[in-house]
Motif scaffolding. Structure first.
Motif, mmCIF file in Angstrom:
data_model
loop_
_atom_site.group_PDB
_atom_site.id
_atom_site.type_symbol
_atom_site.label_atom_id
_atom_site.label_comp_id
_atom_site.label_asym_id
_atom_site.label_seq_id
_atom_site.Cartn_x
_atom_site.Cartn_y
_atom_site.Cartn_z
ATOM 1 N N GLY A 26 0.371 -1.178 0.528
ATOM 2 C CA GLY A 26 -0.291 0.679 -0.064
ATOM 3 C C GLY A 26 0.984 1.471 -0.068
ATOM 4 N N MET A 27 2.509 1.314 -0.136
ATOM 5 C CA MET A 27 2.535 2.483 -0.491
ATOM 6 C C MET A 27 3.109 2.814 -1.946
ATOM 7 S SD MET A 27 5.222 0.946 2.668
ATOM 8 C CE MET A 27 6.491 2.090 2.987
ATOM 9 N N SER A 77 2.275 1.988 14.652
ATOM 10 C CA SER A 77 1.632 1.355 13.501
ATOM 11 C C SER A 77 1.797 1.296 12.171
ATOM 12 C CB SER A 77 -0.108 0.912 13.421
ATOM 13 O OG SER A 77 -0.239 2.198 13.115
ATOM 14 N N SER A 78 1.700 0.675 11.091
ATOM 15 C CA SER A 78 1.949 0.792 9.487
ATOM 16 C C SER A 78 0.702 2.323 8.894
ATOM 17 C CB SER A 78 2.178 -0.283 8.764
ATOM 18 O OG SER A 78 0.726 -0.617 9.264
ATOM 19 N N ASP A 79 -0.018 1.814 9.505
ATOM 20 C CA ASP A 79 -1.054 3.450 9.128
ATOM 21 C C ASP A 79 -0.650 4.376 9.588
ATOM 22 O OD1 ASP A 79 -2.657 0.291 8.071
ATOM 23 O OD2 ASP A 79 -4.232 0.584 9.994
ATOM 24 N N SER A 80 -0.207 4.424 10.858
ATOM 25 C CA SER A 80 0.427 6.094 11.514
ATOM 26 C C SER A 80 1.387 6.693 10.497
ATOM 27 C CB SER A 80 0.337 5.446 12.761
ATOM 28 O OG SER A 80 1.487 6.623 13.276
ATOM 29 N N LEU A 82 1.810 5.109 7.216
ATOM 30 C CA LEU A 82 1.228 5.628 5.653
ATOM 31 C C LEU A 82 0.385 6.989 6.412
ATOM 32 C CD1 LEU A 82 0.321 2.482 5.245
ATOM 33 C CD2 LEU A 82 2.015 4.082 4.141
ATOM 34 N N ARG A 83 -0.436 7.227 6.908
ATOM 35 C CA ARG A 83 -1.151 8.691 7.650
ATOM 36 C C ARG A 83 0.540 9.598 7.422
ATOM 37 N NH1 ARG A 83 -4.505 5.899 10.442
ATOM 38 N NH2 ARG A 83 -3.125 5.783 12.591
ATOM 39 N N SER A 84 1.195 9.606 8.290
ATOM 40 C CA SER A 84 2.179 9.919 8.466
ATOM 41 C C SER A 84 3.102 11.154 6.779
ATOM 42 C CB SER A 84 3.540 10.207 9.333
ATOM 43 O OG SER A 84 3.316 10.240 10.605
ATOM 44 N N ASP A 86 1.054 10.165 4.177
ATOM 45 C CA ASP A 86 0.279 10.901 2.901
ATOM 46 C C ASP A 86 0.045 12.117 3.505
ATOM 47 O OD1 ASP A 86 -0.730 9.171 1.464
ATOM 48 O OD2 ASP A 86 -2.221 8.410 2.837
#
Length: 96
Positions: A26-27, A77-80, A82-84, A86
């Protein structure tokens, strides 16, 4: 913070393979390179484990992570992450 374009040379097959792996995570290449550069600046070190045996390297990384967790180090977390990434990309686009 101003945004710039960077140009690098790499093997086309290597790039395609890396993009495929990143896509599965997802990157994308831009976000991943920015994350890599941010970690270099933050840690003042190159975040690579250079080893002739990736199995030994992985084991060493796992032991280090376990020790750090036992000492109270918290990971994102990976979600955190990825949000950073983005958010950083959006800020860069707004300033560019």
């Amino acid at each position: 913070m101003a945004s710039i374009n960077m140009s690098i040379r790499t093997d086309s097959e290597l790039k395609a393979q890396a993009e495929q792996v990143l896509s599965q995570l997802g990157m994308n290449m831009t976000g991943t390179i920015n994350m890599f550069l941010q970690q270099i600046v933050r840690d003042r070190a190159v975040p690579l484990s250079l080893s002739l045996s990736s199995e030994q390297s992985l084991y060493a990384d796992l032991l280090k992570a376990r020790t750090e967790r036992e000492q109270g180090v918290e990971y994102l977390s990976s979600d955190s992450v990825l949000r950073s990434i983005d958010s950083a990309i959006e800020k860069g686009s707004a300033n560019g």
